[in-house]
Design an enzyme around this catalytic site. Structure first.
Site, PDB file in Angstrom:
ATOM      1  CG  ASN A   1      -0.906  -5.242  -7.325  1.00 29.72           C
ATOM      2  OD1 ASN A   1      -1.806  -4.384  -7.341  1.00 29.72           O
ATOM      3  ND2 ASN A   1      -1.182  -6.534  -7.219  1.00 29.72           N
TER       4      ASN A   1
ATOM      5  CG  LEU B   1      -4.761  -9.197 -16.053  1.00 31.12           C
ATOM      6  CD1 LEU B   1      -4.669 -10.515 -16.803  1.00 31.12           C
ATOM      7  CD2 LEU B   1      -3.856  -9.218 -14.819  1.00 31.12           C
TER       8      LEU B   1
ATOM      9  CG  HIS C   1      -3.117  -9.919  -3.693  1.00 30.29           C
ATOM     10  ND1 HIS C   1      -4.051  -9.892  -4.708  1.00 30.29           N
ATOM     11  CD2 HIS C   1      -3.337 -11.069  -3.012  1.00 30.29           C
ATOM     12  CE1 HIS C   1      -4.781 -10.989  -4.647  1.00 30.29           C
ATOM     13  NE2 HIS C   1      -4.379 -11.718  -3.631  1.00 30.29           N
TER      14      HIS C   1
ATOM     15  N   GLY D   1     -10.735   3.597  -4.220  1.00 32.65           N
ATOM     16  CA  GLY D   1      -9.553   4.449  -4.049  1.00 32.65           C
ATOM     17  C   GLY D   1      -9.139   4.720  -2.613  1.00 32.65           C
ATOM     18  CB  SER D   2      -9.768   3.130   0.678  1.00 26.06           C
ATOM     19  OG  SER D   2      -9.314   1.813   0.524  1.00 26.06           O
ATOM     20  CG  ASN D   3      -5.035   0.593  -0.669  1.00 27.22           C
ATOM     21  OD1 ASN D   3      -4.270   0.448   0.289  1.00 27.22           O
ATOM     22  ND2 ASN D   3      -6.024  -0.234  -0.934  1.00 27.22           N
TER      23      ASN D   3
ATOM     24  CG  MET E   1     -10.028  -4.472  -9.820  1.00 25.18           C
ATOM     25  SD  MET E   1      -8.904  -5.612  -8.972  1.00 25.18           S
ATOM     26  CE  MET E   1      -9.468  -5.470  -7.282  1.00 25.18           C
TER      27      MET E   1
HETATM   28  C1  GAR Z   1      -7.667  -3.376  -2.240  1.00 23.03           C
HETATM   29  O1  GAR Z   1      -8.115  -4.221  -1.206  1.00 23.03           O
HETATM   30  C2  GAR Z   1      -6.562  -4.040  -3.026  1.00 23.03           C
HETATM   31  O2  GAR Z   1      -5.737  -4.835  -2.240  1.00 23.03           O
HETATM   32  C3  GAR Z   1      -7.354  -4.874  -3.994  1.00 23.03           C
HETATM   33  O3  GAR Z   1      -8.398  -4.022  -4.397  1.00 23.03           O
HETATM   34  C4  GAR Z   1      -8.763  -3.205  -3.285  1.00 23.03           C
HETATM   35  C5  GAR Z   1      -8.888  -1.776  -3.758  1.00 23.03           C
HETATM   36  O4  GAR Z   1      -9.427  -0.981  -2.743  1.00 23.03           O
HETATM   37  N1  GAR Z   1      -6.547  -5.301  -5.092  1.00 23.03           N
HETATM   38  C6  GAR Z   1      -6.615  -6.536  -5.604  1.00 23.03           C
HETATM   39  O5  GAR Z   1      -7.411  -7.377  -5.224  1.00 23.03           O
HETATM   40  C7  GAR Z   1      -5.603  -6.826  -6.706  1.00 23.03           C
HETATM   41  N2  GAR Z   1      -5.534  -8.207  -6.994  1.00 23.03           N
HETATM   42  P1  GAR Z   1      -9.375   0.611  -2.848  1.00 23.03           P
HETATM   43  O6  GAR Z   1      -9.935   0.970  -4.229  1.00 23.03           O
HETATM   44  O7  GAR Z   1     -10.252   1.091  -1.751  1.00 23.03           O
HETATM   45  O8  GAR Z   1      -7.951   1.053  -2.711  1.00 23.03           O
END
Ligand code: GAR
Length: 203
Positions: A108, A93, A110, A13-15, A91
């Site tokens: 989204n 679909l 990526h 969940g850093s985003n 993660m």
């Molecule tokens: C992020 O790097 C995001 O781009 C990736 O999962 C990570 C989640 O990090 N998403 C994918 O690969 C989608 N295909 P987070 O949980 O720290 O936000």
């Protein structure tokens, strides 16, 4: 009108945190009303609760199929009158059910420059391929994974001294910078989709 946002996250969940922080220091033009996960152990849920954001998970394995699972999610989205779904490391679909209901209203992020290195291992795949420039893509979600119209991309250079860990940190730093910007553009009605192209409208 301010948009109501649901963030879907499966893990760290850093985003999500970057979006929360952006709305604390500045303004996304919308409010995160809900954080949803397919995994009750996702750290993203803890982050949301810490900021008094409604957070919860539903285990998909309790359903006969993915559509039935999404019927339950849609009930909550409707209850909260969600305008925008932001996938942040979700993660699992989505099916045409949610994608159709939220057409052009799902974003989204990526961790690669699409259409390269699609899938769930974008960072590792780019690193192992030996590419010198990778990056981050924010896009609308359509019926195919990692495929919809691109809103924003930013490059990340891989130097020959970078370890995978160092490269990954660089990717996340860029993600945390551009995702809030893209969400803000959406919330300000500044994104116009023409086929595969997304035009960013002027202020
Ligand atoms: C992020 O790097 C995001 O781009 C990736 O999962 C990570 C989640 O990090 N998403 C994918 O690969 C989608 N295909 P987070 O949980 O720290 O936000």
């Amino acid at each position: 009108m301010r948009k109501k946002i649901a963030v879907f996250a499966s893990g760290f969940g850093s985003n999500l945190q970057a979006l929360i922080d952006f709305n604390t220091d500045g303004d996304l033009g919308g409010d995160i009303a809900l954080v949803f996960s397919n995994d009750p152990k996702a750290f993203a849920l803890k982050r949301a609760k810490k900021h008094n954001i409604r957070a919860g998970s539903i285990n998909p394995s309790g359903f006969a199929n993915r559509q039935d699972f999404e019927v339950e999610i849609l009930k909550i989205l409707k209850e909260e009158k969600i305008d925008l779904i932001v996938l942040a490391g979700y993660m699992f679909l989505l099916t045409p059910l949610i994608i159709g209901e939220y057409k052009n209203r799902i974003l989204n992020i990526h961790p690669a420059l699409l259409p390269s290195f699609k899938g769930t291992r974008g960072i590792k795949d780019a690193f192992e391929y030996g590419t010198r420039i990778s990056g981050v893509t924010v896009h609308f979600v359509d019926g195919e994974p990692d495929n919809g119209p691109i809103i924003m991309q930013a490059p990340v250079f891989i130097s020959q001294d970078d370890t995978l860990d160092e490269f990954e940190k660089k990717i996340h730093k860029v993600e945390h910078k551009i995702y809030p910007q893209a969400v803000k553009l959406f919330c300000g009605d500044k994104l116009k989709i023409e086929g595969r192209k997304v035009e960013i409208l002027p202020e």
